[in-house]
Design a protein around this motif. Sequence first.
Motif, PDB file in Angstrom:
ATOM      1  N   LEU A  42       0.836  -1.203   0.000  1.00 21.51           N
ATOM      2  CA  LEU A  42       0.000   0.000   0.000  1.00 21.51           C
ATOM      3  C   LEU A  42       0.872   1.253   0.000  1.00 21.51           C
ATOM      4  O   LEU A  42       1.919   1.291   0.655  1.00 21.51           O
ATOM      5  N   ALA A  43       0.425   2.288  -0.703  1.00 22.75           N
ATOM      6  CA  ALA A  43       1.055   3.597  -0.597  1.00 22.75           C
ATOM      7  C   ALA A  43       0.556   4.284   0.663  1.00 22.75           C
ATOM      8  O   ALA A  43      -0.594   4.105   1.067  1.00 22.75           O
ATOM      9  N   VAL A  44       1.401   5.077   1.299  1.00 23.39           N
ATOM     10  CA  VAL A  44       1.068   5.741   2.557  1.00 23.39           C
ATOM     11  C   VAL A  44       1.471   7.205   2.461  1.00 23.39           C
ATOM     12  O   VAL A  44       2.611   7.518   2.124  1.00 23.39           O
ATOM     13  N   ILE A  45       0.525   8.105   2.758  1.00 21.98           N
ATOM     14  CA  ILE A  45       0.828   9.532   2.745  1.00 21.98           C
ATOM     15  C   ILE A  45       1.761   9.863   3.902  1.00 21.98           C
ATOM     16  O   ILE A  45       1.479   9.570   5.065  1.00 21.98           O
ATOM     17  N   THR A  46       2.891  10.482   3.573  1.00 23.66           N
ATOM     18  CA  THR A  46       3.858  10.876   4.600  1.00 23.66           C
ATOM     19  C   THR A  46       3.940  12.391   4.761  1.00 23.66           C
ATOM     20  O   THR A  46       4.185  12.886   5.854  1.00 23.66           O
ATOM     21  N   SER A  47       3.764  13.126   3.671  1.00 24.97           N
ATOM     22  CA  SER A  47       3.823  14.589   3.742  1.00 24.97           C
ATOM     23  C   SER A  47       2.747  15.145   2.823  1.00 24.97           C
ATOM     24  O   SER A  47       2.926  15.185   1.607  1.00 24.97           O
ATOM     25  N   PRO A  48       1.593  15.550   3.383  1.00 27.82           N
ATOM     26  CA  PRO A  48       0.488  16.019   2.540  1.00 27.82           C
ATOM     27  C   PRO A  48       0.903  17.166   1.637  1.00 27.82           C
ATOM     28  O   PRO A  48       1.659  18.045   2.034  1.00 27.82           O
ATOM     29  N   PRO A  49       0.426  17.174   0.397  1.00 29.14           N
ATOM     30  CA  PRO A  49       0.757  18.234  -0.551  1.00 29.14           C
ATOM     31  C   PRO A  49       0.110  19.556  -0.148  1.00 29.14           C
ATOM     32  O   PRO A  49      -0.767  19.592   0.718  1.00 29.14           O
ATOM     33  N   PRO A  50       0.526  20.655  -0.788  1.00 26.62           N
ATOM     34  CA  PRO A  50       0.039  21.982  -0.379  1.00 26.62           C
ATOM     35  C   PRO A  50      -1.470  22.142  -0.391  1.00 26.62           C
ATOM     36  O   PRO A  50      -2.022  22.833   0.448  1.00 26.62           O
ATOM     37  N   HIS A  51      -2.186  21.507  -1.354  1.00 23.09           N
ATOM     38  CA  HIS A  51      -3.633  21.697  -1.394  1.00 23.09           C
ATOM     39  C   HIS A  51      -4.362  20.866  -0.353  1.00 23.09           C
ATOM     40  O   HIS A  51      -5.570  20.992  -0.192  1.00 23.09           O
ATOM     41  N   LYS A  52      -3.646  19.996   0.377  1.00 20.57           N
ATOM     42  CA  LYS A  52      -4.148  19.333   1.586  1.00 20.57           C
ATOM     43  C   LYS A  52      -5.403  18.484   1.392  1.00 20.57           C
ATOM     44  O   LYS A  52      -6.199  18.358   2.308  1.00 20.57           O
ATOM     45  N   HIS A  53      -5.611  17.934   0.218  1.00 20.00           N
ATOM     46  CA  HIS A  53      -6.746  17.019   0.111  1.00 20.00           C
ATOM     47  C   HIS A  53      -6.381  15.630   0.617  1.00 20.00           C
ATOM     48  O   HIS A  53      -7.244  14.774   0.752  1.00 20.00           O
ATOM     49  N   TRP A  54      -5.090  15.406   0.890  1.00 22.30           N
ATOM     50  CA  TRP A  54      -4.663  14.196   1.581  1.00 22.30           C
ATOM     51  C   TRP A  54      -4.271  14.555   3.003  1.00 22.30           C
ATOM     52  O   TRP A  54      -3.902  15.691   3.296  1.00 22.30           O
ATOM     53  N   GLN A  55      -4.292  13.565   3.889  1.00 20.74           N
ATOM     54  CA  GLN A  55      -3.809  13.743   5.245  1.00 20.74           C
ATOM     55  C   GLN A  55      -2.734  12.703   5.530  1.00 20.74           C
ATOM     56  O   GLN A  55      -2.795  11.582   5.022  1.00 20.74           O
ATOM     57  N   ALA A  56      -1.752  13.058   6.337  1.00 23.73           N
ATOM     58  CA  ALA A  56      -0.709  12.110   6.720  1.00 23.73           C
ATOM     59  C   ALA A  56      -1.352  10.881   7.344  1.00 23.73           C
ATOM     60  O   ALA A  56      -2.264  10.984   8.171  1.00 23.73           O
ATOM     61  N   GLY A  57      -0.895   9.720   6.923  1.00 23.86           N
ATOM     62  CA  GLY A  57      -1.420   8.469   7.452  1.00 23.86           C
ATOM     63  C   GLY A  57      -2.457   7.810   6.571  1.00 23.86           C
ATOM     64  O   GLY A  57      -2.793   6.638   6.792  1.00 23.86           O
ATOM     65  N   GLU A  58      -2.993   8.529   5.583  1.00 21.96           N
ATOM     66  CA  GLU A  58      -3.916   7.886   4.647  1.00 21.96           C
ATOM     67  C   GLU A  58      -3.133   6.893   3.788  1.00 21.96           C
ATOM     68  O   GLU A  58      -1.952   7.079   3.502  1.00 21.96           O
ATOM     69  N   TYR A  59      -3.820   5.842   3.372  1.00 22.00           N
ATOM     70  CA  TYR A  59      -3.155   4.827   2.566  1.00 22.00           C
ATOM     71  C   TYR A  59      -4.138   4.244   1.557  1.00 22.00           C
ATOM     72  O   TYR A  59      -5.355   4.366   1.709  1.00 22.00           O
ATOM     73  N   GLY A  60      -3.600   3.613   0.523  1.00 22.49           N
ATOM     74  CA  GLY A  60      -4.449   3.016  -0.498  1.00 22.49           C
ATOM     75  C   GLY A  60      -3.663   2.578  -1.701  1.00 22.49           C
ATOM     76  O   GLY A  60      -2.432   2.572  -1.695  1.00 22.49           O
ATOM     77  N   TRP A  61      -4.390   2.210  -2.749  1.00 17.52           N
ATOM     78  CA  TRP A  61      -3.745   1.831  -4.017  1.00 17.52           C
ATOM     79  C   TRP A  61      -4.776   1.887  -5.128  1.00 17.52           C
ATOM     80  O   TRP A  61      -5.974   2.110  -4.886  1.00 17.52           O
ATOM     81  N   ASP A  62      -4.324   1.694  -6.353  1.00 10.96           N
ATOM     82  CA  ASP A  62      -5.216   1.760  -7.507  1.00 10.96           C
ATOM     83  C   ASP A  62      -4.903   0.639  -8.481  1.00 10.96           C
ATOM     84  O   ASP A  62      -4.005  -0.166  -8.248  1.00 10.96           O
ATOM     85  N   GLY A  63      -5.649   0.609  -9.574  1.00  8.17           N
ATOM     86  CA  GLY A  63      -5.409  -0.351 -10.643  1.00  8.17           C
ATOM     87  C   GLY A  63      -5.380   0.370 -11.977  1.00  8.17           C
ATOM     88  O   GLY A  63      -6.083   1.370 -12.166  1.00  8.17           O
ATOM     89  N   VAL A  64      -4.615  -0.133 -12.905  1.00  5.58           N
ATOM     90  CA  VAL A  64      -4.431   0.547 -14.184  1.00  5.58           C
ATOM     91  C   VAL A  64      -5.736   0.668 -14.967  1.00  5.58           C
ATOM     92  O   VAL A  64      -5.883   1.544 -15.817  1.00  5.58           O
TER      93      VAL A  64
END
Length: 425
Positions: A357-379
């Motif tokens: 799983l990918a894990v958010i470590t440093s939320p980007p400037p627009h902050k729609h992610w939060q540190a600690g969120e995790y997930g994955w996708d498919g092509v």
Amino acid sequence: MVARWVGFAVIAGLAAVGATAALADITASAAASFSQAGLEQVSNYMRREIATGKIPGAILLIQQHGKPVYYEKFGLRDVPSKLPMTDDTIFRLYSMSKPVTAVAAMMLVDDGKLSLDDPVAKYIPAFADVKVGVEKRDEGGKQALMLEPLQRPITVLDLLRQTSGLTYGFYGEGAVRKLYAHSGLYSGEFDNAEFAARLAKLPLVEQPGTVWDYGHSIDVLGRVIEVASGKSLFEFEKERLLDPLGMTHTAFYVADETKRPLIAQFMPDDLLPSIAGIKDPTERSRWESGGAGMVGTLGDYARFAQMLLNGGTLDGKRYLKPETVALMTSDHIGPGSGIAYTYLYFLGTHSGYGLGLAVITSPPPHKHWQAGEYGWDGVGGTFFYVDPKDDLFVLCMMQTPSHRGEIETELPILIGRAMRHSTRP
């Protein structure tokens, strides 16, 4: 009221997502956490994507505190036949198979039958002799591929965190990646054992443990699971994870012919090339690709996501130890990992990577992610992310290879804005 825009789709979808709450409870939960206007923007965005011909259809679920607070089906699952998107629509999961395989492996770790420090060669002896491909100039000054010995063995941990040195052959440059692309890796019929043996004959693209590199690590992990469990990958997953969890529509192909019309199709002009050897989901294959081979429904995957969000339990049954889930959803690659080809990396450059799983470590400037969120996708277009802080997950199922990136970026922003009492813009 929230019920107006969720509509009767929620009532129909409750059984599919494994929820038991009454409509009044859903309405109250959504009203407490989300603005109606904000979620209407989410719905309008999805309808525009369909109206402009970017996607045939989609199903979107937001689930918080164990209950659906938003559930809507959009458009068609098959454009030529005009079949609508339904609760039981089956999607190609592609790389969203990886978290499922990772969980299966960690169940064996919890059982004491597998250790993260185990060398892969303990289960697949051919990997003891694998070499690393390094491009250097030979004595004549020409660029050549040299083979170097391993500085240390590939471990089970390397497979889980994608630092094994195994790669894919459908992206990037370099002699090793070209070998993957032109080696006949996917020729003919083969099972997980044969596929692992084929990979072991190819050089690694990097030394184990040095770089996060997206590739066949989880496919090899699938073979490790088979050896450690004494069962085929699907047999083990079905017995220990899929059936107990209620993921009865999740498999490596659609065996029931009567259910094949339920498979969601791509737009006629947006077909996905045959990459990584993935076969037609209506055809049985001996290869059970733990990295990209599964199909399933939104309802099935929602139960999987909720189990992770709950710390390894669902409906009173424990699948993973809470500390195991915490380990899986923590960053294991750290800064300076050398991640390249970020267009393949769900959640972007602000993420680390856990175990599958990918894990958010440093939320980007627009902050729609939060540190600690995790997930994955498919092509193919499916994606999910889990937000432990707000006790919710988002699951989107669609089949849109060309437009998945923009939708994966835009939807979390809109959902974040719809949340009440949120610091997200």
